[in-house]
Motif scaffolding. Structure first.
Motif, mmCIF file in Angstrom:
data_model
loop_
_atom_site.group_PDB
_atom_site.id
_atom_site.type_symbol
_atom_site.label_atom_id
_atom_site.label_comp_id
_atom_site.label_asym_id
_atom_site.label_seq_id
_atom_site.Cartn_x
_atom_site.Cartn_y
_atom_site.Cartn_z
ATOM 1 N N ALA A 56 32.520 -36.419 -29.822
ATOM 2 C CA ALA A 56 33.233 -35.679 -28.774
ATOM 3 C C ALA A 56 32.313 -35.269 -27.631
ATOM 4 O O ALA A 56 32.767 -35.004 -26.518
ATOM 5 N N ALA A 57 31.018 -35.207 -27.891
ATOM 6 C CA ALA A 57 30.043 -34.843 -26.848
ATOM 7 C C ALA A 57 29.346 -36.079 -26.295
ATOM 8 O O ALA A 57 28.270 -35.973 -25.699
ATOM 9 N N GLY A 58 29.973 -37.239 -26.452
ATOM 10 C CA GLY A 58 29.326 -38.501 -26.121
ATOM 11 C C GLY A 58 28.871 -38.621 -24.681
ATOM 12 O O GLY A 58 27.769 -39.123 -24.407
ATOM 13 N N ASP A 59 29.692 -38.179 -23.729
ATOM 14 C CA ASP A 59 29.320 -38.310 -22.315
ATOM 15 C C ASP A 59 28.093 -37.463 -21.986
ATOM 16 O O ASP A 59 27.163 -37.925 -21.310
ATOM 17 N N GLU A 60 28.096 -36.206 -22.456
ATOM 18 C CA GLU A 60 26.949 -35.328 -22.208
ATOM 19 C C GLU A 60 25.700 -35.852 -22.909
ATOM 20 O O GLU A 60 24.585 -35.795 -22.367
ATOM 21 N N LEU A 61 25.886 -36.368 -24.107
ATOM 22 C CA LEU A 61 24.764 -36.917 -24.867
ATOM 23 C C LEU A 61 24.153 -38.112 -24.144
ATOM 24 O O LEU A 61 22.923 -38.218 -24.019
ATOM 25 N N ALA A 62 24.993 -38.994 -23.648
ATOM 26 C CA ALA A 62 24.499 -40.164 -22.932
ATOM 27 C C ALA A 62 23.740 -39.765 -21.673
ATOM 28 O O ALA A 62 22.713 -40.372 -21.337
ATOM 29 N N ALA A 63 24.232 -38.734 -20.991
ATOM 30 C CA ALA A 63 23.564 -38.271 -19.773
ATOM 31 C C ALA A 63 22.156 -37.756 -20.093
ATOM 32 O O ALA A 63 21.197 -38.047 -19.360
ATOM 33 N N VAL A 64 22.019 -37.000 -21.181
ATOM 34 C CA VAL A 64 20.708 -36.488 -21.573
ATOM 35 C C VAL A 64 19.782 -37.638 -21.948
ATOM 36 O O VAL A 64 18.621 -37.705 -21.515
ATOM 37 N N ALA A 65 20.277 -38.560 -22.774
ATOM 38 C CA ALA A 65 19.456 -39.680 -23.221
ATOM 39 C C ALA A 65 19.000 -40.540 -22.039
ATOM 40 O O ALA A 65 17.842 -40.970 -21.973
ATOM 41 N N ASN A 66 19.903 -40.799 -21.098
ATOM 42 C CA ASN A 66 19.538 -41.606 -19.925
ATOM 43 C C ASN A 66 18.508 -40.892 -19.063
ATOM 44 O O ASN A 66 17.581 -41.516 -18.522
ATOM 45 N N GLU A 67 18.650 -39.577 -18.932
ATOM 46 C CA GLU A 67 17.719 -38.796 -18.109
ATOM 47 C C GLU A 67 16.292 -38.886 -18.619
ATOM 48 O O GLU A 67 15.341 -38.944 -17.833
ATOM 49 N N ILE A 68 16.117 -38.893 -19.940
ATOM 50 C CA ILE A 68 14.773 -38.841 -20.525
ATOM 51 C C ILE A 68 14.274 -40.196 -21.004
ATOM 52 O O ILE A 68 13.166 -40.299 -21.539
ATOM 53 N N GLY A 69 15.091 -41.229 -20.837
ATOM 54 C CA GLY A 69 14.685 -42.542 -21.312
ATOM 55 C C GLY A 69 14.717 -42.665 -22.817
ATOM 56 O O GLY A 69 13.971 -43.472 -23.400
ATOM 57 N N GLY A 70 15.586 -41.882 -23.459
ATOM 58 C CA GLY A 70 15.730 -41.945 -24.911
ATOM 59 C C GLY A 70 16.943 -42.746 -25.320
ATOM 60 O O GLY A 70 17.548 -43.456 -24.505
ATOM 61 N N THR A 71 17.316 -42.668 -26.591
ATOM 62 C CA THR A 71 18.511 -43.351 -27.086
ATOM 63 C C THR A 71 19.489 -42.318 -27.629
ATOM 64 O O THR A 71 19.084 -41.272 -28.132
ATOM 65 N N ALA A 72 20.769 -42.633 -27.521
ATOM 66 C CA ALA A 72 21.822 -41.726 -27.967
ATOM 67 C C ALA A 72 22.480 -42.266 -29.234
ATOM 68 O O ALA A 72 22.746 -43.473 -29.345
#
Length: 451
Positions: free
Chosen positions: A245-261
């Motif tokens: 349910a938090a997928g969009d926010e999670l993806a935004a964080v992961a993309n910002e830091i160059g990590g994986t979601a």
């Protein structure tokens, strides 16, 4: 969330009113910015007669770029960025007078945002009951200093085992670097134990997590998102996990830091296996596991339905146990690995209307303390952080009067920020902190609640 009272206090009119009425005066806290020196002013390094650590500490601090002063030659009016005292030579209660002699004339010599660190021997390792008594007394000293010195000054007691190894020395350096820096802005009145264990100094102390694979649960927002950013800043490859349910926010964080979601409900029966499979196939291991995911379902115990109880215990505590079991059983956390769990001061002091939450967070402390001895044999450390009042979307929903009480009832007279929790977890996640294990470190501005 803006602390309007703190903003008002820092205005001209506000400062005058606070001084006149004796109202809480939140100081500006010295927080970390990459590239900052540990201290911008000298540290005064003192020692009790027979202390065993002053020489080692002096070498560490000098190598870290800290300018040192000797109590015997320091100028009377000089002000310091830190006071550091080796109290390991105090072997009975009469020896405590040496701490008075060191700190009494310098109670106002520490600059705003300064640091006080006392080094001692774990009481359970002392040779006599009198020595153990004197070393235990140091907790009262440091906790009182944390409440008295004010102006954003923090005070800590560091217990260093007398039966250390090379990892112990590295763990001491990592702990000193954290406690002296702006990373520890909202940590005060704590006792940190540095034991023996696997610990590796980094090639670059500005990137102490280079090459490390770090799992952060509950990473989509709040403390979890701050955690992902801080760990990535420090060089980690972050695997950010949260519910679908938090997928969009999670993806935004992961993309910002160059990590994986990773979108995963940790309460699903197959969640530990699916997570382990993902980590094994993508990375082959996970060096650090940060159990941050948590929920609240508040009610007084008499009004609480069973679903509220079960869901909080499952997410906040049982899911951690299940994940640890699978990752450890499959050998995915290697020697030198770290586990860090998020507890709460509610788990230490309790909280009305949060019996389920407080129970789960006290259980997290139990998990850490019970796992630490067993995992030490595998070279894996496990610790917990216990946040106090942290400014998040959750605390923004608390009624005004309760929220203001939470902000002001600590030595800093203000709430902490998610980054304060993240910086503390970051320190415990460093490979250099591997000899720091079994600790519960409160990130609460030295809250008046609890121990």
């Amino acid at each position: 969330m803006t602390d309007r009272y703190a903003s008002f206090v820092r205005s001209g009119a506000g400062r005058a009113l606070v001084k006149r009425l004796g109202l809480p005066d939140p100081p500006r806290l010295r927080r970390h910015t990459p590239g900052d020196p540990l201290l911008t002013r000298p540290a005064l390094l003192g020692s009790a007669t027979g202390g065993r650590l002053a020489g080692q500490v002096g070498t560490i601090l000098t190598a870290a770029g800290v300018e040192l002063r000797d109590p015997a030659t320091a100028e009377t009016q000089e002000r310091f960025g830190a006071l550091v005292y080796d109290a390991t030579g105090v072997t009975d209660s009469t020896g405590l007078r040496q701490l008075y002699d060191f700190f009494h004339p310098r109670a106002r010599a520490v600059l705003p945002g300064g640091r006080v660190i006392v080094l001692g021997t774990p009481p359970d390792e002392c040779g006599t009951p009198r020595e153990a008594t004197a070393q235990r007394a140091l907790e009262g000293l440091t906790r009182s200093i944390g409440k008295e010195f004010g102006r954003g000054v923090t005070a800590q007691l560091v217990h260093l085992t007398a039966h250390g190894d090379a990892g112990t020395a590295t763990g001491l350096e990592a702990t000193l670097r954290f406690l002296l820096s702006g990373r520890s802005a909202y940590v005060s009145g704590q006792v940190v134990r540095v034991g023996a264990g696997a610990a590796e100094p980094p090639a670059d102390w500005d990137r102490p997590l280079d090459g490390q694979v770090v799992l952060v649960t509950g990473a989509a927002r709040g403390i979890g998102a701050a955690l992902a950013r801080v760990l990535a800043r420090d060089g980690a490859q972050v695997v950010a996990l949260d519910i679908p349910a938090a997928g969009d926010e999670l993806a935004a964080v992961a993309n910002e830091i160059g990590g994986t979601a990773v979108q995963l409900d940790l309460t699903a029966p197959d969640a530990p296996t699916r997570l382990a499979d993902h980590l094994a196939s993508r990375h082959g291991r996970v060096d650090v596991v940060v159990h941050n995911a948590g929920i609240t379902r508040d009610r007084t115990l008499g009004r609480m339905d069973a679903d509220r109880w079960d869901s909080v215990i499952d997410v906040n505590l049982s899911s951690q146990e299940r994940i640890n079991d699978v990752l450890l059983e499959r050998g995915l956390i290697p020697a030198g690995g770290r586990i860090v769990s998020v507890s709460s001061i509610a788990g230490i002091a309790g909280n009305r209307g949060q019996t389920n939450y407080a129970t789960s967070k006290a259980g997290v402390i139990g998990l850490v303390q019970s796992l630490a001895p067993a995992l030490r044999e595998r070279g894996i450390s496990v610790n917990a952080v216990a946040p106090g009042f942290i400014e998040t979307r959750l605390t923004a929903r608390i009624p005004l009067v309760v929220r203001e009480a939470g902000r002001r009832m600590n030595s800093m007279a203000q709430g902490g920020l998610p980054v304060d929790v993240a910086e503390t977890i970051g320190w415990l996640a460093w490979p250099a902190s591997g000899a720091v294990s079994g600790n519960v470190v409160r990130v609460c501005g030295q809250s008046l609640l609890g121990a």
